[in-house]
Design a protein around this motif. Structure first.
Motif, mmCIF file in Angstrom:
data_model
loop_
_atom_site.group_PDB
_atom_site.id
_atom_site.type_symbol
_atom_site.label_atom_id
_atom_site.label_comp_id
_atom_site.label_asym_id
_atom_site.label_seq_id
_atom_site.Cartn_x
_atom_site.Cartn_y
_atom_site.Cartn_z
ATOM 1 N N ALA A 1 0.810 -1.221 0.000
ATOM 2 C CA ALA A 1 0.000 0.000 0.000
ATOM 3 C C ALA A 1 0.843 1.270 0.000
ATOM 4 N N ASP A 2 2.034 1.202 0.604
ATOM 5 C CA ASP A 2 2.880 2.401 0.665
ATOM 6 C C ASP A 2 3.741 2.584 -0.582
ATOM 7 N N GLY A 3 3.578 1.699 -1.594
ATOM 8 C CA GLY A 3 4.329 1.818 -2.836
ATOM 9 C C GLY A 3 5.568 0.942 -2.911
ATOM 10 N N GLU A 4 5.960 0.327 -1.796
ATOM 11 C CA GLU A 4 7.106 -0.581 -1.829
ATOM 12 C C GLU A 4 6.752 -1.831 -2.620
ATOM 13 N N VAL A 5 7.774 -2.497 -3.146
ATOM 14 C CA VAL A 5 7.576 -3.777 -3.818
ATOM 15 C C VAL A 5 8.297 -4.853 -3.030
ATOM 16 N N GLY A 6 7.779 -6.051 -3.110
ATOM 17 C CA GLY A 6 8.396 -7.198 -2.452
ATOM 18 C C GLY A 6 8.501 -8.342 -3.436
#
Length: 182
Positions: free
Chosen positions: A34-39
Protein backbone atom coordinates in the motif's frame (compact mmCIF):
# COMPACT_ATOMS: atom_id res chain seq x y z
CA UNK A 1 23.64 -26.67 -19.11
CA UNK A 2 21.24 -27.23 -16.22
CA UNK A 3 19.73 -23.86 -15.32
CA UNK A 4 16.45 -22.41 -14.12
CA UNK A 5 14.50 -19.75 -16.01
CA UNK A 6 12.60 -17.15 -14.00
CA UNK A 7 10.72 -13.90 -14.56
CA UNK A 8 9.63 -11.20 -12.17
CA UNK A 9 6.21 -11.09 -13.84
CA UNK A 10 4.82 -13.14 -16.68
CA UNK A 11 5.36 -11.51 -20.06
CA UNK A 12 4.93 -12.74 -23.62
CA UNK A 13 8.69 -12.53 -24.08
CA UNK A 14 9.50 -14.67 -21.04
CA UNK A 15 6.77 -17.15 -21.96
CA UNK A 16 7.97 -17.42 -25.59
CA UNK A 17 11.62 -17.81 -24.55
CA UNK A 18 10.68 -20.58 -22.13
CA UNK A 19 8.62 -22.33 -24.79
CA UNK A 20 11.42 -22.00 -27.35
CA UNK A 21 13.97 -23.40 -24.91
CA UNK A 22 11.52 -26.04 -23.70
CA UNK A 23 12.13 -24.89 -20.13
CA UNK A 24 9.74 -24.33 -17.27
CA UNK A 25 9.28 -20.62 -16.56
CA UNK A 26 9.28 -19.91 -12.83
CA UNK A 27 7.53 -16.75 -11.72
CA UNK A 28 8.56 -14.76 -8.69
CA UNK A 29 6.03 -13.85 -6.05
CA UNK A 30 5.91 -10.12 -6.84
CA UNK A 31 3.74 -7.81 -4.81
CA UNK A 32 3.20 -4.13 -4.32
CA UNK A 33 2.40 -2.82 -0.86
CA UNK A 34 0.00 0.00 0.00
CA UNK A 35 2.88 2.40 0.67
CA UNK A 36 4.33 1.82 -2.84
CA UNK A 37 7.11 -0.58 -1.83
CA UNK A 38 7.58 -3.78 -3.82
CA UNK A 39 8.40 -7.20 -2.45
CA UNK A 40 9.79 -10.22 -4.22
CA UNK A 41 10.09 -13.79 -2.99
CA UNK A 42 10.45 -17.30 -4.37
CA UNK A 43 7.74 -19.86 -3.78
CA UNK A 44 10.20 -22.78 -3.94
CA UNK A 45 13.70 -21.37 -3.35
CA UNK A 46 15.22 -24.86 -3.14
CA UNK A 47 14.70 -25.24 -6.91
CA UNK A 48 17.47 -22.71 -7.50
CA UNK A 49 20.11 -24.07 -5.10
CA UNK A 50 23.35 -25.02 -6.81
CA UNK A 51 22.15 -24.01 -10.29
CA UNK A 52 22.58 -21.01 -12.56
CA UNK A 53 19.46 -18.87 -12.96
CA UNK A 54 18.46 -16.88 -16.02
CA UNK A 55 16.22 -13.97 -15.08
CA UNK A 56 14.16 -12.47 -17.94
CA UNK A 57 12.56 -9.11 -17.26
CA UNK A 58 12.46 -5.80 -19.07
CA UNK A 59 12.74 -2.76 -16.84
CA UNK A 60 10.29 -0.72 -18.87
CA UNK A 61 7.22 0.97 -17.43
CA UNK A 62 6.77 1.04 -14.55
CA UNK A 63 10.55 1.51 -14.63
CA UNK A 64 11.22 2.02 -10.93
CA UNK A 65 9.15 -0.96 -9.81
CA UNK A 66 10.63 -3.29 -12.41
CA UNK A 67 14.20 -2.14 -11.79
CA UNK A 68 13.93 -2.69 -8.05
CA UNK A 69 12.03 -5.91 -8.66
CA UNK A 70 14.88 -7.29 -10.79
CA UNK A 71 17.41 -6.38 -8.09
CA UNK A 72 15.27 -7.90 -5.32
CA UNK A 73 14.70 -11.07 -7.36
CA UNK A 74 18.42 -11.42 -8.03
CA UNK A 75 19.10 -11.11 -4.30
CA UNK A 76 16.47 -13.76 -3.54
CA UNK A 77 18.07 -16.08 -6.11
CA UNK A 78 21.50 -15.61 -4.49
CA UNK A 79 19.97 -16.19 -1.06
CA UNK A 80 18.42 -19.41 -2.41
CA UNK A 81 21.85 -20.63 -3.50
CA UNK A 82 21.87 -19.91 -7.24
CA UNK A 83 25.49 -20.22 -8.37
CA UNK A 84 25.23 -17.69 -11.19
CA UNK A 85 22.61 -15.15 -12.22
CA UNK A 86 22.33 -14.02 -15.81
CA UNK A 87 19.82 -11.19 -16.20
CA UNK A 88 18.25 -10.80 -19.63
CA UNK A 89 16.86 -7.27 -19.64
CA UNK A 90 15.75 -6.36 -23.17
CA UNK A 91 14.96 -2.78 -22.21
CA UNK A 92 17.29 -1.47 -19.52
CA UNK A 93 15.74 1.53 -17.83
CA UNK A 94 18.01 4.48 -17.06
CA UNK A 95 20.47 3.50 -19.84
CA UNK A 96 19.82 6.88 -21.47
CA UNK A 97 21.11 8.59 -18.37
CA UNK A 98 24.83 7.87 -18.71
CA UNK A 99 25.79 11.48 -17.95
CA UNK A 100 24.94 13.78 -15.11
CA UNK A 101 24.10 17.40 -15.72
CA UNK A 102 27.22 18.05 -13.68
CA UNK A 103 30.06 17.98 -16.20
CA UNK A 104 32.25 14.89 -16.07
CA UNK A 105 30.07 13.05 -13.56
CA UNK A 106 28.23 9.76 -14.19
CA UNK A 107 24.47 9.69 -14.53
CA UNK A 108 21.79 7.48 -13.04
CA UNK A 109 22.83 4.35 -14.99
CA UNK A 110 25.95 4.19 -12.79
CA UNK A 111 23.68 3.73 -9.76
CA UNK A 112 21.63 1.06 -11.56
CA UNK A 113 24.85 -0.77 -12.50
CA UNK A 114 25.96 -0.86 -8.87
CA UNK A 115 22.46 -1.90 -7.75
CA UNK A 116 22.38 -4.85 -10.15
CA UNK A 117 25.89 -5.92 -9.20
CA UNK A 118 25.21 -5.61 -5.45
CA UNK A 119 22.03 -7.65 -5.83
CA UNK A 120 24.01 -10.59 -7.21
CA UNK A 121 23.68 -10.33 -10.99
CA UNK A 122 26.78 -11.89 -12.53
CA UNK A 123 26.13 -11.16 -16.20
CA UNK A 124 23.74 -8.91 -18.11
CA UNK A 125 22.18 -9.24 -21.55
CA UNK A 126 20.46 -6.16 -23.00
CA UNK A 127 19.10 -5.20 -26.41
CA UNK A 128 20.11 -2.01 -28.16
CA UNK A 129 21.18 0.12 -25.24
CA UNK A 130 20.19 3.70 -26.00
CA UNK A 131 23.72 4.77 -25.13
CA UNK A 132 26.32 2.00 -25.59
CA UNK A 133 28.74 3.89 -23.28
CA UNK A 134 26.41 2.90 -20.42
CA UNK A 135 28.19 -0.49 -20.46
CA UNK A 136 31.28 1.22 -19.06
CA UNK A 137 29.57 1.69 -15.69
CA UNK A 138 29.25 -2.06 -15.13
CA UNK A 139 32.03 -4.24 -13.75
CA UNK A 140 30.18 -7.42 -14.77
CA UNK A 141 30.03 -8.71 -18.36
CA UNK A 142 27.34 -6.91 -20.40
CA UNK A 143 26.21 -8.20 -23.80
CA UNK A 144 24.48 -5.51 -25.87
CA UNK A 145 22.58 -7.38 -28.58
CA UNK A 146 21.70 -5.52 -31.76
CA UNK A 147 18.19 -5.81 -33.21
CA UNK A 148 18.42 -3.67 -36.35
CA UNK A 149 18.43 -6.62 -38.78
CA UNK A 150 15.51 -8.27 -36.97
CA UNK A 151 13.52 -5.04 -37.14
CA UNK A 152 14.37 -4.55 -40.82
CA UNK A 153 13.34 -8.14 -41.63
CA UNK A 154 10.07 -7.65 -39.75
CA UNK A 155 9.28 -4.47 -41.69
CA UNK A 156 10.01 -6.22 -45.01
CA UNK A 157 7.82 -9.17 -44.03
CA UNK A 158 4.88 -7.16 -42.66
CA UNK A 159 4.91 -4.44 -45.32
CA UNK A 160 5.97 -6.14 -48.55
CA UNK A 161 3.65 -4.13 -50.81
CA UNK A 162 5.06 -0.78 -49.79
CA UNK A 163 7.33 0.56 -52.49
CA UNK A 164 8.70 3.19 -50.16
CA UNK A 165 8.77 3.01 -46.41
CA UNK A 166 9.53 5.99 -44.22
CA UNK A 167 11.13 5.40 -40.86
CA UNK A 168 11.06 8.24 -38.37
CA UNK A 169 13.32 8.68 -35.36
CA UNK A 170 11.80 10.20 -32.22
CA UNK A 171 14.91 12.28 -31.54
CA UNK A 172 18.38 13.07 -32.87
CA UNK A 173 19.94 10.33 -30.76
CA UNK A 174 17.79 7.68 -32.46
CA UNK A 175 18.44 8.93 -36.00
CA UNK A 176 21.61 6.83 -36.51
CA UNK A 177 19.78 3.74 -35.26
CA UNK A 178 16.90 4.30 -37.69
CA UNK A 179 19.38 4.80 -40.55
CA UNK A 180 20.92 1.41 -39.74
CA UNK A 181 17.48 -0.24 -39.78
CA UNK A 182 16.68 1.38 -43.13
Amino acid sequence: MNYELIALIETDLAHNVARGLQKKLHLADYREFADGEVGVSLEHPEQFAGKPAVLIQSTGAPVNEHTLGVAFLAQELKNAGAVRIIAVIPYCGYARQERSRIAGKPGSIAVIAKLFEASGIDELVVVDLHEPRAIDFFSIPVHNLKAQSVIADHIKKEMPSLSKTCLIAPDKGAADYVKQVA
